[in-house]
Design an enzyme around this catalytic site. Structure first.
Site, PDB file in Angstrom:
ATOM      1  CD  GLU A 182      -3.022  -1.127   2.212  1.00 39.12           C
ATOM      2  OE1 GLU A 182      -2.960  -0.242   3.084  1.00 39.12           O
ATOM      3  OE2 GLU A 182      -3.892  -2.019   2.225  1.00 39.12           O
ATOM      4  CD  GLU A 310      -3.781  -5.782   3.533  1.00 40.78           C
ATOM      5  OE1 GLU A 310      -4.726  -5.115   4.030  1.00 40.78           O
ATOM      6  OE2 GLU A 310      -2.580  -5.466   3.611  1.00 40.78           O
TER       7      GLU A 310
END
Length: 509
Positions: A182, A310
């Site tokens: 991320e 995720e």
């Protein structure tokens, strides 16, 4: 793959499936897990050395058995946001010499009592492959190369010898490595622009594969439907014979990761939200095709797949990350997870790996306390899919009415239909068909004509449901679990309201 014919609500639904219509292989790594140094995932979750339920290495035996029950194939570690300030050398060697560090992702203190070698031992006990995420925040390329050498090195070199000194003679052979986590996010330490990330990731990839050409590298994507994804894919999925020592059958980048969490207090918005992931997968697959075409990647190079590393139902206001993110899941959430898993089966041709976040305590289907474990409602669909939805995806055609109300995210309403029955099918390696059907309605059982259920031995039935969509599980009472039954395979089948149903049969020869 499931196609839909929209019919008026109230008209009888129909599902058609044929075991000859095989679409694509379902990767075992679709059912991967994720363990991060966050909340009680590691400490008090998989590792609890002062608990009598733990083994000689400090690992909770009940957690290991639960991971074996779902046949956990691969586990991502150590993050997540945590990894942006994590230095792997802090977590190896004698425990009494490991430094305690401030932890900036979740604002805690990291003791480093649990590190690389402990994680590898845990994976070996579970029977899962390790998947390591590299520090793209405060980490360096030298540090990343050192970690790969420590885990995989076989020569008489510094980090391989350090592993031997720490008690592990043979290499761990870690195959999967993520190029950051991320990195696009404002919540990240050392956030990067898409331009800077793409340049850095590509150069790291060259060095890492020169060190160990056997590894698989996963690019840091965003949601799958962002300018970050399109830019990073375009710049990094290209052909570089020099970086691959003139190999024309492999690529520097093997998968592109995307992340998405869904949640809503409204039941129908909650259970239809995972359809956003379906569109994200389709868009990302298209971006990969576009990059390969524009960058003239030869067909001898296998197509890069998607690593959805995720995913889950997570309401970040209901279970804040900095407070440990311990969700208390409901039947509605279990049905949302069921739709998530149906999405991965339908899109199996594009999925190389998927990792539910996370495996223990933190937004997890499995909760621990000092005396045992609790299997939340979301555990049961994960268990059924991991046991039975393996092998290959089958083509399904569905005739169904649709929910036409609001969706979350809102753009789903304009992008796709949201049928009352969410469906996928698989043919396993023993020739058994499994049909997974989620009835998302909270009020209506749906009688459905089934075409293609041709069997002489009857149909096994597995149902996940409960008294109401808001019921939860506790140690004392499992309000949501799996009910087993049978059906003769003749006529229509009625899918109960707010339920996941799996039908399994062996087709007649």
């Amino acid at each position: 793959m499931t196609t839909l014919t929209k019919i008026p609500n109230g008209q009888q639904a129909r599902i058609s499936v044929d075991p000859r219509n095989v679409i694509s292989r379902i990767e075992d790594n679709t059912y991967g897990g994720f363990t991060e140094h966050m909340g009680r995932c590691i400490y008090g979750g998989i590792y609890d050395p002062r608990n009598p339920l733990s083994d000689e290495d400090g690992f909770r035996k009940d957690v290991i058995e639960a991971m074996k029950e779902i046949k956990l194939p691969v586990v991502r570690y150590p993050g997540g946001n945590f990894v942006a300030t994590y230095h792997w050398m802090d977590g190896v060697g004698p425990r009494d010499q490991r430094p305690r560090r401030p932890e900036l992702a979740w604002l805690g203190t990291e003791t480093n009592e649990f590190g690389t070698d402990e994680f590898m031992r845990w994976c070996e006990k579970v029977g899962a492959e390790p998947y390591l995420c590299l520090n793209f925040g405060t980490g360096t390329l030298d540090e990343a190369l050192g970690w790969v050498e420590y885990c995989n090195g076989t020569r008489d070199t510094y980090y391989a010898n350090l592993r031997r000194k720490n008690g592990r003679e043979q290499p761990y052979k870690v195959k999967y490595w993520a190029l950051g986590n991320e990195v696009y996010g404002s919540w990240q330490v050392a956030q990067m622009t898409k331009e800077d990330y793409a340049k850095k990731a590509y150069q790291w990839a060259k060095a890492l594969k020169l060190l160990d050409p056997s590894i698989k590298l996963i690019l840091c994507g965003e949601s799958g439907f962002s300018s970050w994804d399109s830019h990073v894919i375009k710049e990094c999925i290209r052909f570089d014979p020099h970086g691959l020592s003139d190999n024309t059958t492999s690529s520097l980048i093997d998968m592109h990761s995307i992340h998405l969490y869904t949640a809503s207090a409204d039941h129908l918005q909650n259970v239809t939200a995972p359809l956003a992931a379906e569109r994200a997968i389709e868009i990302t697959a298209g971006l990969i095709d576009l990059a390969r075409a524009e960058n003239k990647v030869p067909p001898t190079v296998p197509k890069q797949k998607i690593c959805f590393d995720e995913w889950n139902v997570w309401d970040m206001f209901r279970a804040p990350g900095e407070q440990g993110a311990e969700e208390r899941y409901t039947l509605s959430d279990a049905l949302a997870v069921s739709v998530w898993l149906n999405v991965f089966i339908r899109q199996s041709r594009h999925i190389g790996m998927a990792n539910i976040a996370q495996s223990v305590n933190v937004i997890s289907p499995l909760m621990t306390d000092k005396t045992g474990i609790t299997k939340q409602p979301t555990w049961w669909p994960l268990l059924l899919f991991s046991k039975y939805m393996r092998g290959s995806t089958l083509a399904v055609h569905l005739h169904s009415g649709v929910y036409d109300g609001p969706t979350r995210p809102e753009w789903v309403r304009g992008a796709m239909e949201t049928p009352w029955l969410d469906v996928s099918a698989a043919l396993d390696n023993e020739g058994v068909v499994t049909l997974a059907v989620v009835n998302i309605s909270s009020v209506e059982d749906i009688e459905t004509q089934l075409e293609g259920v041709l069997t002489s031995k009857g149909v096994k039935v597995y149902t996940v449901s409960g008294e109401a969509i808001d019921v939860t599980n506790t140690r004392e009472r499992q309000a949501v679990s799996v009910q087993e039954g049978s059906w003769n395979g003749k006529g229509s089948y009625t899918f109960p309201k707010h339920s996941l149903t799996m039908l399994r049969w062996r087709p007649r020869a």
